[in-house]
Motif scaffolding. Structure first.
Motif: not given
Length: 561
Positions: A244-254
């Protein structure tokens, strides 16, 4: 009719029709093309009360049978739609259904299936910000409510969240597929992102009960206990044996980054929020109807099994039951009967359990066919393969015929030597330790990068077998993280291992038969019966399944134990 269902061939619509028919109701299914009846038959649903009618809700409706309850489950659920394309079904079509229902003399209820993100909006839908799908559902929600009040139509709106179950391959399924295929280095959203679920079985039962309740309700149908998105993905990852990935990327940035770079569809990002929803009325109604949601984690695990079995919509499962199980401390993909198999089938390289599909269809009695550890869909294990096989077969109460192919013949032979009371016969198909090394694979270099890049067509040519679903399945698994590397390592069997396996043949305490293709003969003499199948090579279960089944049937019958 008791009910008419629009959108009856869709994921929700077909399950609703099945539920209503199972309750003994007379149901009209409004479809453009009848793919529903074969599906209902495959599910074992009695279709005696079903009437198929042709309808296109993008145009005004007429000539349809009257019904007491009208369900609109029709929708264009896809991302990247144009605004007019989405509106044609989701808005105009919904109003056409409502106008038609308003003229029914005996109408009890119109049930409109909306979306959980519409929030009972009272303003114009923002197509630019939301995308055509979500905006059209929001627009339809307001338009249907407004027009129903004007016409005095008894209306109930159901707002389901992400509906999961067999056959659902969009939405959250895409995220699970990226996880499974090792294409999810980070999670979109935040650690508090809430992407709620409900199961298709529960939602179909909920809808079937709705007409008996008072009109005018909005029911948000979702499981408030759905794990937050990072925990949801971790639950699926642990069940399937992937990272499972440990990091998240904010939806606003995506949203600000090019989709070609992120791989994320901008329309899907609006569903990634921390919002909660007004579920009190739906929960109270469900309680009064005796409905209970299955635990969210269990539902997710079961759905993950379905997704992997169906190759995320790319194939049909060939054997049931199926799913991931803990075997020798690792997640193992197991198909078939775990307790009372007549045959246990162990695949060779570079294949998976699907290798046996053509043969299994010809064998009498139930079969058990796993993916070996670290191969196919199974996770790797740090325990010896012999310990894995012993643990896999520990629940088996019969004395099955143990059938192994190629590289799996060594572990199967060792198990039969150590546990002669557990199997009735050992059948070695193309035993690698008695044959010349796989020349065609050797010419391919045996390197993991080569195996990982192989198309199904190239793999079929390399193996000398017809291109089919079994080869497609193997090629797909070779692209999974670590599988090609483990296959390449396993193909490099050393000479000492081959000698040890040959020596064990003299110690087996159960009948042994060997079956090979005439094009891939033995290179060592043995004191056990050997059958050659004319015209076959290293994979007779793919090229000559009926001949192999005939030779298996000629041997000892499995012991019921």
């Amino acid at each position: 009719m008791d009910a008419i269902v629009f959108g009856a061939t869709g994921f929700i619509g077909r399950s609703l029709v099945a539920e209503l028919l199972t309750r003994g109701l007379r149901v009209a299914a409004a479809v453009r093309k009848d793919t529903l009846t074969p599906w209902l038959t495959s599910q074992g649903v009695d279709t005696a009360g079903l009437e198929i009618v042709t309808a296109d809700i993008t145009r005004p409706l007429s000539g349809l049978p009257e019904a007491r309850d009208v369900y609109n489950a029709a929708a264009r659920f896809a991302f990247g739609l144009g605004a007019e394309e989405a509106r044609a079904t989701n808005v105009t079509g919904a109003l056409h259904v409502l106008e038609w229902a308003a003229a029914l003399p005996g109408l009890r209820r119109l049930v409109h299936i909306s979306g959980y993100r519409v929030s009972a909006a009272d303003g114009p839908a923002d197509y630019a910000a939301l995308g055509a799908y979500e905006a059209s559902k929001s627009e339809a929600d307001l338009a249907v409510r407004t027009r129903a009040r004007e016409l005095g139509v008894p209306l109930t709106i159901a707002n389901p969240s992400t509906v999961i179950g067999p056959g659902q391959y969009v939405g959250l399924a895409s995220l699970v597929e990226d996880l499974w295929r090792g294409r999810l280095p980070a999670l979109p959203g935040s650690r508090d992102t809430f992407l709620p679920i409900t199961t298709i079985d529960y939602f179909a039962r909920f809808l079937a009960e709705v007409p008996s309740a008072p009109a005018g309700e909005h029911y948000w149908v979702l499981d408030d206990s759905t794990p937050l998105l990072p925990d949801l993905i971790r639950t699926v990852a642990e069940h399937t044996g992937v990272r499972a990935p440990r990091r998240t990327v904010p939806a606003g940035l995506l949203r600000r980054l090019p989709p070609k770079l992120t791989g994320a569809d901008p329309e899907t990002l609006s569903f990634l929020s921390n919002d909660r929803y007004p579920t009190a009325s739906a929960r109270a109604f469900a309680a009064s109807a005796g409905l209970e949601m299955p635990p969210a984690a269990d539902a997710l695990r079961e759905w993950a099994d379905d997704l992997v079995a169906a190759r995320f919509g790319g194939a049909s499962p060939w054997l049931r039951p199926y799913g991931f199980h803990a075997v020798a401390g690792s997640r193992t993909w197991v198909t078939g009967e775990r307790q009372h198999p007549a045959h246990v089938l162990l695949h060779g390289l570079p294949m998976n359990a699907d290798l046996w599909a053509p043969l299994a269809a010809l064998l009498p009695g139930p079969v058990l066919a796993p993916d070996l550890p670290g191969l196919g869909r199974s996770a790797a294990t740090d325990r010896p393969v012999d310990a894995w096989l012993a643990d896999l077969l520990s629940p088996v109460s019969t004395r099955p015929v143990l059938v192994a192919h190629s590289a799996a013949c060594g572990p199967a032979l060792r198990f039969a030597v150590d546990h002669p009371d557990r199997v009735s016969e050992l059948v070695l198909v193309s035993p690698a330790f008695l044959q010349a090394p796989a020349a065609r694979l050797a010419r391919s270099g045996l390197a993991a990068p080569v195996l990982r890049r192989m198309s199904a067509a190239r793999l079929a040519r390399t193996l000398g077998v017809p291109e089919g679903a079994e080869v497609e399945s193997a090629a797909a698994d070779l692209r999974r993280r670590g599988v090609a590397r483990r296959v390449a390592a396993a193909l490099r069997t050393d000479a000492a291992e081959r000698r040890r396996s040959r020596a064990l043949l003299d110690r087996v305490g159960v009948p042994v038969r060997i079956v090979v293709g005439a094009k891939d003969p033995l290179v060592a003499a043995v004191d056990h019966p050997v059958t050659e199948i004319a015209g076959a090579g290293h994979y007779p279960q793919l090229t000559h399944p009926s001949q192999l089944a005939h030779h298996l049937a000629a041997g000892s019958a499995p012991d019921a134990g």
